[in-house]
Design an enzyme around this catalytic site. Sequence first.
Site, short mmCIF file in Angstrom:
data_model
loop_
_atom_site.label_atom_id
_atom_site.label_comp_id
_atom_site.label_asym_id
_atom_site.label_seq_id
_atom_site.Cartn_x
_atom_site.Cartn_y
_atom_site.Cartn_z
N HIS A 247 0.79 -1.24 0.00
CA HIS A 247 0.00 0.00 0.00
C HIS A 247 0.83 1.30 0.00
O HIS A 247 0.75 2.11 -0.92
CB HIS A 247 -0.89 0.07 1.24
CG HIS A 247 -1.86 -1.04 1.41
ND1 HIS A 247 -2.91 -1.26 0.56
CD2 HIS A 247 -1.96 -1.99 2.38
CE1 HIS A 247 -3.62 -2.30 0.99
NE2 HIS A 247 -3.06 -2.75 2.08
C1 BDR Z 1 -3.67 1.40 4.77
O1 BDR Z 1 -4.06 1.25 6.14
C2 BDR Z 1 -2.92 0.99 6.93
O2 BDR Z 1 -3.16 -0.10 7.74
C3 BDR Z 1 -1.82 0.61 5.98
O3 BDR Z 1 -0.55 0.97 6.50
C4 BDR Z 1 -2.15 1.41 4.76
O4 BDR Z 1 -1.69 2.72 4.89
C5 BDR Z 1 -4.30 0.30 3.95
O5 BDR Z 1 -5.68 0.38 4.03
#
Ligand code: BDR
Length: 330
Positions: A247
């Site tokens: 992500h």
């Molecule tokens: C996002 O939420 C966080 O848990 C992760 O680091 C990422 O930024 C994914 O939905």
Amino acid sequence: MPTSHPSKTPIILDCDTGVDDTMAIIFACLAPEIELVGIGTIWGNVDLDLATQNSLNILAMCGKPDVPVARGAETPLNGSHVDYAYFVHGDDGQGNRGMKGKYGKQISMTAAEFIVDACRKRPGEIELVPVGPLTNIALALQLEPNLPKLVRGVTIMGGTALAPGNVTPVAEANVWHDPEAADLVFKAQWPITMVGLDVTMKTLLTPDHFDRMRKGGGISKYMAQIAEFYTAFNENASFGRPLATMHDAVAVGLAANLVRATISPLVHAEVDTTDGPGRGQTICDLRGKYLNYPPQEGAHCRVPLELEDGFPDYFTNLLVAAGDPAVDIS
Ligand code: BDR
Ligand code: CA
């Protein structure tokens, strides 16, 4: 992926430092095309103390102890209840395999103050890259309403346009954690790139990538080590296979043009702040799809929907080529 880098992209990361935030920090430290101006920290995956210490530790490991780290908000804007995601990132936010030592110290400014200060000093240059809940960015906007004119843009890891949510059927975690903050950020008149689950759920590290990392130097080995818990979560919750979603690193890659989006319409987007089942949804106007996305007057949110291939390999190569940690990480 690019091989030359005539000028660096200055970015400020704002993270809730769990495992994929760590990927993003390491990537921003290693990529020669990026100038990491500083890090703001935020509650989210883990509590604020842990997000701050993890950020400091990772910078120390990467030999960048002088990059400023500023503590941010501990709760959403409206002070409501906080849910962390230790079940995704481990109790230490590092897959229960993080370093034992504590390195560095945060600066005295808050994250919002730091963002405003840095952008005032370099008007129009800095790309904000929030990869956690958007509370600090909203606070920075409240502190300096002119902020949209002082930044290059905002590349957000958060939201989702067409893919399912990861907290509710329609909401992605970073937006869902603080929809009121996200609403302020999406309404501000600055160029936004919303790097949502549409692309991040398709940008994956595989067991092959991790095997390669384990054969690299200490930084690369550390990344592979802390990702095991996160990968197991991803396997159970999402893929049925041991894969790791990248992500936050994807947002950094897009912010610095180190990966390109092949479909990325510029559209109107807004955040659902109601208390119903849509809370935290990012509603993106993609009705122009069948006309190849004609211009929408006043739209300022770019929504990548497809990326070129190769980013996980590029990231892995960079890591494997990195050396050993600058501090003791045992
Ligand atoms: C996002 O939420 C966080 O848990 C992760 O680091 C990422 O930024 C994914 O939905
Ligand atoms: Ca994050």
